[in-house]
Design a protein around this motif. Structure first.
Motif, PDB file in Angstrom:
ATOM      1  N   ARG A  64       0.813  -1.213   0.000  1.00 28.07           N
ATOM      2  CA  ARG A  64       0.000   0.000   0.000  1.00 28.07           C
ATOM      3  C   ARG A  64       0.851   1.269   0.000  1.00 28.07           C
ATOM      4  O   ARG A  64       0.307   2.377   0.077  1.00 28.07           O
ATOM      5  CB  ARG A  64      -0.993   0.042   1.176  1.00 28.07           C
ATOM      6  CG  ARG A  64      -2.044  -1.043   1.152  1.00 28.07           C
ATOM      7  CD  ARG A  64      -3.160  -0.769   2.163  1.00 28.07           C
ATOM      8  NE  ARG A  64      -3.832   0.504   1.928  1.00 28.07           N
ATOM      9  CZ  ARG A  64      -4.810   0.684   1.060  1.00 28.07           C
ATOM     10  NH1 ARG A  64      -5.233  -0.343   0.305  1.00 28.07           N
ATOM     11  NH2 ARG A  64      -5.380   1.870   0.908  1.00 28.07           N
ATOM     12  N   ALA A  65       2.147   1.147  -0.099  1.00 30.13           N
ATOM     13  CA  ALA A  65       2.998   2.334  -0.169  1.00 30.13           C
ATOM     14  C   ALA A  65       2.721   3.100  -1.459  1.00 30.13           C
ATOM     15  O   ALA A  65       2.874   2.558  -2.556  1.00 30.13           O
ATOM     16  CB  ALA A  65       4.467   1.929  -0.111  1.00 30.13           C
ATOM     17  N   GLY A  66       2.300   4.353  -1.327  1.00 33.21           N
ATOM     18  CA  GLY A  66       1.968   5.159  -2.489  1.00 33.21           C
ATOM     19  C   GLY A  66       0.496   5.174  -2.838  1.00 33.21           C
ATOM     20  O   GLY A  66       0.099   5.780  -3.829  1.00 33.21           O
ATOM     21  N   MET A  67      -0.358   4.521  -2.006  1.00 35.09           N
ATOM     22  CA  MET A  67      -1.793   4.485  -2.289  1.00 35.09           C
ATOM     23  C   MET A  67      -2.565   5.621  -1.614  1.00 35.09           C
ATOM     24  O   MET A  67      -3.773   5.713  -1.754  1.00 35.09           O
ATOM     25  CB  MET A  67      -2.394   3.150  -1.845  1.00 35.09           C
ATOM     26  CG  MET A  67      -2.085   1.997  -2.764  1.00 35.09           C
ATOM     27  SD  MET A  67      -3.106   0.549  -2.361  1.00 35.09           S
ATOM     28  CE  MET A  67      -2.518  -0.619  -3.572  1.00 35.09           C
ATOM     29  N   GLY A  68      -1.865   6.473  -0.870  1.00 32.62           N
ATOM     30  CA  GLY A  68      -2.553   7.514  -0.122  1.00 32.62           C
ATOM     31  C   GLY A  68      -2.852   8.750  -0.934  1.00 32.62           C
ATOM     32  O   GLY A  68      -2.834   8.745  -2.168  1.00 32.62           O
ATOM     33  N   TRP A  69      -3.095   9.851  -0.224  1.00 32.61           N
ATOM     34  CA  TRP A  69      -3.546  11.101  -0.837  1.00 32.61           C
ATOM     35  C   TRP A  69      -2.553  11.612  -1.877  1.00 32.61           C
ATOM     36  O   TRP A  69      -2.939  12.111  -2.927  1.00 32.61           O
ATOM     37  CB  TRP A  69      -3.757  12.146   0.255  1.00 32.61           C
ATOM     38  CG  TRP A  69      -4.309  13.435  -0.242  1.00 32.61           C
ATOM     39  CD1 TRP A  69      -3.630  14.565  -0.526  1.00 32.61           C
ATOM     40  CD2 TRP A  69      -5.694  13.722  -0.539  1.00 32.61           C
ATOM     41  NE1 TRP A  69      -4.478  15.554  -0.972  1.00 32.61           N
ATOM     42  CE2 TRP A  69      -5.744  15.063  -0.979  1.00 32.61           C
ATOM     43  CE3 TRP A  69      -6.873  12.977  -0.468  1.00 32.61           C
ATOM     44  CZ2 TRP A  69      -6.949  15.674  -1.358  1.00 32.61           C
ATOM     45  CZ3 TRP A  69      -8.070  13.594  -0.838  1.00 32.61           C
ATOM     46  CH2 TRP A  69      -8.089  14.924  -1.266  1.00 32.61           C
ATOM     47  N   CYS A  70      -1.243  11.489  -1.595  1.00 30.15           N
ATOM     48  CA  CYS A  70      -0.252  12.042  -2.533  1.00 30.15           C
ATOM     49  C   CYS A  70      -0.039  11.138  -3.732  1.00 30.15           C
ATOM     50  O   CYS A  70       0.608  11.550  -4.697  1.00 30.15           O
ATOM     51  CB  CYS A  70       1.070  12.313  -1.824  1.00 30.15           C
ATOM     52  SG  CYS A  70       2.169  10.876  -1.661  1.00 30.15           S
ATOM     53  N   GLN A  71      -0.547   9.912  -3.685  1.00 32.62           N
ATOM     54  CA  GLN A  71      -0.407   8.963  -4.785  1.00 32.62           C
ATOM     55  C   GLN A  71       1.053   8.756  -5.196  1.00 32.62           C
ATOM     56  O   GLN A  71       1.382   8.607  -6.374  1.00 32.62           O
ATOM     57  CB  GLN A  71      -1.239   9.398  -5.982  1.00 32.62           C
ATOM     58  CG  GLN A  71      -2.730   9.150  -5.821  1.00 32.62           C
ATOM     59  CD  GLN A  71      -3.062   7.650  -5.791  1.00 32.62           C
ATOM     60  OE1 GLN A  71      -2.990   6.977  -6.797  1.00 32.62           O
ATOM     61  NE2 GLN A  71      -3.435   7.155  -4.625  1.00 32.62           N
ATOM     62  N   GLY A  72       1.925   8.743  -4.186  1.00 34.58           N
ATOM     63  CA  GLY A  72       3.320   8.443  -4.445  1.00 34.58           C
ATOM     64  C   GLY A  72       4.167   9.615  -4.869  1.00 34.58           C
ATOM     65  O   GLY A  72       5.371   9.463  -5.098  1.00 34.58           O
ATOM     66  N   ARG A  73       3.586  10.802  -4.974  1.00 38.27           N
ATOM     67  CA  ARG A  73       4.387  11.958  -5.392  1.00 38.27           C
ATOM     68  C   ARG A  73       5.473  12.268  -4.369  1.00 38.27           C
ATOM     69  O   ARG A  73       6.592  12.607  -4.725  1.00 38.27           O
ATOM     70  CB  ARG A  73       3.488  13.178  -5.583  1.00 38.27           C
ATOM     71  CG  ARG A  73       2.542  13.069  -6.776  1.00 38.27           C
ATOM     72  CD  ARG A  73       1.586  14.244  -6.815  1.00 38.27           C
ATOM     73  NE  ARG A  73       0.670  14.158  -7.944  1.00 38.27           N
ATOM     74  CZ  ARG A  73      -0.470  13.491  -7.924  1.00 38.27           C
ATOM     75  NH1 ARG A  73      -0.820  12.826  -6.836  1.00 38.27           N
ATOM     76  NH2 ARG A  73      -1.262  13.474  -8.982  1.00 38.27           N
ATOM     77  N   VAL A  74       5.124  12.195  -3.087  1.00 39.88           N
ATOM     78  CA  VAL A  74       6.088  12.501  -2.036  1.00 39.88           C
ATOM     79  C   VAL A  74       6.979  11.301  -1.749  1.00 39.88           C
ATOM     80  O   VAL A  74       8.209  11.411  -1.698  1.00 39.88           O
ATOM     81  CB  VAL A  74       5.374  12.959  -0.757  1.00 39.88           C
ATOM     82  CG1 VAL A  74       6.373  13.151   0.385  1.00 39.88           C
ATOM     83  CG2 VAL A  74       4.593  14.249  -0.995  1.00 39.88           C
ATOM     84  N   CYS A  75       6.378  10.138  -1.584  1.00 35.88           N
ATOM     85  CA  CYS A  75       7.130   8.973  -1.126  1.00 35.88           C
ATOM     86  C   CYS A  75       7.746   8.154  -2.257  1.00 35.88           C
ATOM     87  O   CYS A  75       8.612   7.311  -2.015  1.00 35.88           O
ATOM     88  CB  CYS A  75       6.237   8.069  -0.280  1.00 35.88           C
ATOM     89  SG  CYS A  75       4.802   7.389  -1.162  1.00 35.88           S
ATOM     90  N   GLY A  76       7.321   8.375  -3.499  1.00 33.76           N
ATOM     91  CA  GLY A  76       7.770   7.553  -4.609  1.00 33.76           C
ATOM     92  C   GLY A  76       9.279   7.429  -4.742  1.00 33.76           C
ATOM     93  O   GLY A  76       9.811   6.305  -4.840  1.00 33.76           O
ATOM     94  N   PRO A  77      10.028   8.545  -4.752  1.00 38.21           N
ATOM     95  CA  PRO A  77      11.487   8.419  -4.888  1.00 38.21           C
ATOM     96  C   PRO A  77      12.131   7.639  -3.749  1.00 38.21           C
ATOM     97  O   PRO A  77      13.051   6.845  -3.972  1.00 38.21           O
ATOM     98  CB  PRO A  77      11.960   9.879  -4.893  1.00 38.21           C
ATOM     99  CG  PRO A  77      10.788  10.656  -5.380  1.00 38.21           C
ATOM    100  CD  PRO A  77       9.597   9.949  -4.821  1.00 38.21           C
ATOM    101  N   GLY A  78      11.638   7.841  -2.519  1.00 29.23           N
ATOM    102  CA  GLY A  78      12.188   7.110  -1.387  1.00 29.23           C
ATOM    103  C   GLY A  78      11.897   5.629  -1.474  1.00 29.23           C
ATOM    104  O   GLY A  78      12.769   4.790  -1.204  1.00 29.23           O
ATOM    105  N   ILE A  79      10.684   5.282  -1.846  1.00 28.79           N
ATOM    106  CA  ILE A  79      10.318   3.872  -1.977  1.00 28.79           C
ATOM    107  C   ILE A  79      11.131   3.217  -3.084  1.00 28.79           C
ATOM    108  O   ILE A  79      11.608   2.076  -2.948  1.00 28.79           O
ATOM    109  CB  ILE A  79       8.807   3.740  -2.251  1.00 28.79           C
ATOM    110  CG1 ILE A  79       8.010   4.229  -1.040  1.00 28.79           C
ATOM    111  CG2 ILE A  79       8.434   2.299  -2.582  1.00 28.79           C
ATOM    112  CD1 ILE A  79       6.536   4.379  -1.311  1.00 28.79           C
ATOM    113  N   ALA A  80      11.326   3.944  -4.194  1.00 29.95           N
ATOM    114  CA  ALA A  80      12.119   3.400  -5.297  1.00 29.95           C
ATOM    115  C   ALA A  80      13.541   3.102  -4.846  1.00 29.95           C
ATOM    116  O   ALA A  80      14.112   2.058  -5.175  1.00 29.95           O
ATOM    117  CB  ALA A  80      12.129   4.376  -6.471  1.00 29.95           C
ATOM    118  N   GLY A  81      14.128   4.018  -4.063  1.00 29.39           N
ATOM    119  CA  GLY A  81      15.484   3.804  -3.597  1.00 29.39           C
ATOM    120  C   GLY A  81      15.601   2.616  -2.664  1.00 29.39           C
ATOM    121  O   GLY A  81      16.533   1.806  -2.777  1.00 29.39           O
ATOM    122  N   ILE A  82      14.659   2.481  -1.755  1.00 29.97           N
ATOM    123  CA  ILE A  82      14.704   1.375  -0.795  1.00 29.97           C
ATOM    124  C   ILE A  82      14.421   0.046  -1.479  1.00 29.97           C
ATOM    125  O   ILE A  82      15.017  -0.989  -1.146  1.00 29.97           O
ATOM    126  CB  ILE A  82      13.694   1.642   0.340  1.00 29.97           C
ATOM    127  CG1 ILE A  82      14.189   2.822   1.177  1.00 29.97           C
ATOM    128  CG2 ILE A  82      13.510   0.413   1.223  1.00 29.97           C
ATOM    129  CD1 ILE A  82      13.158   3.369   2.128  1.00 29.97           C
TER     130      ILE A  82
END
Length: 465
Positions: free
Chosen positions: A417-435
């Motif tokens: 569910r990472a990236g399914m919230g209000w920002c739709q991955g705009r904020v967390c996307g780069p961090g999730i991609a790196g991890i």
């Protein structure tokens, strides 16, 4: 025969430059923007009710802004342009071989639908900040570097009294100097860039002496305000109980890892952090425009590969206000010629185009210098929340990759569910991609922002000619 109509989405430097260039050449322009005032993030203005006596003190290139502002006012009064404020564009629709419809939501509640029909559309939607996670980054008091600057420019308020400005990228310089000039104590400017990288790219950087001089002026301001500068350092953790109380920083070795024995703790109540910028590509992708990596593709006229759609400014690649102005000017002239039924002569804007290419080369070198630490993910513990909206920790992302075989961001999203919230991955996307070890790419979304179902049901009923 009615005048050709251009819809410009975004009233930052690129959108304003395109509006003025096109309106001057007989095109009827609809400038559509979500803010109450023109200027975008770069020329963000304080609300009139705040009574700012010297708003120019928060900006550089103020005369350029005044020319853009006065030019827009002149065209609006003459009826050649209209400025639609507080309009939040969520979709651009192609209608047949010619013609497009811009769908927007009007007002602070974003519930009233508006449709603007146009013969051509310019996407000047700008960019947004990239922030990579680290332990403690969700504490109150941790803000983005651009967020701190927006509070200062737009609200005339400081995010805190004692700040650390950290991350990487040229934005950190105006943020640190702006906070210091406004009365905050800036405990340190912490930048992961390696000074030796500037030397290796000195030829490309020297090709834009004005930009080098601008950086030197910021350096002088930092010295005047006695701001400690820690190059080739990074924030490894933020600390606090109810809110931010301190950060730990460390020097980086040649490989981009935190060097043992170099950690130090800095007391602060604000951490303004950023790791560069990313282009807004939602509208372009929904239209089917080609996106190369994270940038919308354009040709020499700033045309995308979709007929009737141009793009300019940060959406085609992060490069600052001067590059945005050049691209917007070229796009406006190209659009005016094409809508008049003629093939434009690139010689009409040859000087501007040469400046555009120099700036693109300059910022390509800047991007290489201001790259985040290669091994930043090693500082992210499994307990660190990487998706705030869905409260997904880094450990869940790592498990999805290691144990469930997730090999791309979409699969990680479905499993965690990472990236399914209000920002739709705009904020967390780069961090999730790196991890996750995935390639960082622009996300494909049908709409640029959440839309009430009632608005979708009424689509086509409200049209602004």
């Amino acid at each position: 025969m009615s005048e050709p109509t251009l819809a410009v989405i975004g009233a930052g430097p690129a959108g304003l430059a395109a509006t003025l260039a096109a309106a001057t050449r007989g095109v009827r322009v609809r400038l559509i923007d979500s803010a109450q005032e023109a200027g975008g993030q770069f020329y963000r203005q304080p609300a009139a009710g705040l009574g700012a006596g010297r708003p120019q003190a928060l900006h550089h290139q103020w005369r350029t802004w005044e020319k853009l502002r006065d030019g827009l006012t002149t065209h609006v009064r003459a009826g050649r342009a209209s400025h639609l404020t507080d309009h939040h564009v969520w979709f651009v629709e192609r209608r047949g071989p010619a013609g497009l419809t811009v769908h927007a939501l009007l007002g602070p509640e974003q519930e009233e639908p508006v449709e603007v029909r146009a013969d051509a559309v310019l996407l000047a939607t700008g960019g947004y900040e990239k922030v990579l996670p680290f332990p403690g980054w969700t504490l109150p008091g941790v803000v983005t570097a651009g967020g701190a600057q927006a509070m200062l420019k737009g609200g005339l308020v400081l995010p805190g009294r004692t700040a650390v400005v950290a991350g990487t990228g040229p934005l950190l310089l105006p943020v640190a100097t702006g906070l210091a000039a406004a009365g905050a104590t800036v405990a340190a400017l912490v930048d992961s860039a390696d000074p030796r990288a500037f030397v290796r790219r000195s030829r490309a950087l020297a090709a834009e002496p004005g930009k080098v001089a601008e950086g030197a002026r910021y350096a002088g301001e930092l010295l005047r305000h006695r701001v400690r500068t820690l190059f080739h350092h990074t924030v490894v953790a933020a600390h606090g109980t109810e809110r931010l109380e301190a950060v730990t920083v460390a020097a980086l070795d040649r490989g981009g890892r935190a060097r043992p024995g170099t950690r130090r703790r800095l007391a602060c109540d604000t951490l303004a952090v950023g790791h560069g910028m990313l282009p807004h590509t939602d509208l372009a992708e929904a239209l089917g425009c080609r996106v190369d990596g994270t940038d919308v593709y354009v040709d020499g006229e700033q045309r995308t590969d979709v007929p009737g759609v141009w793009a300019a400014g940060e959406t085609t690649g992060i490069g600052g206000s001067a590059l945005s102005l050049a691209e917007g000017h070229i796009a406006g002239r190209s659009i005016a010629a094409r809508l008049a039924g003629r093939v434009p002569d690139p010689g009409e804007w040859a000087g501007v185009a040469r400046g555009r290419e120099r700036l693109r080369a300059f910022f390509s070198a800047v991007d290489a210098v201001y790259a985040p630490p290669v091994h930043w993910t090693e500082q992210v513990t499994d307990e660190t929340v990487v998706c705030r909206c869905e409260e997904v920790p880094a450990g869940a992302v790592r498990s999805a990759v290691r144990e469930l075989g997730a090999g791309d961001l979409r699969t990680v999203k479905l499993l965690t569910r990472a990236g399914m919230g209000w920002c739709q991955g705009r904020v967390c996307g780069p961090g999730i991609a790196g991890i996750a070890g995935c390639a960082e790419s622009a996300g494909r979304r049908p709409f640029a922002r959440p839309v009430p179902l009632g608005v979708l049901a009424r689509a086509g009923e409200s049209e602004l000619q």
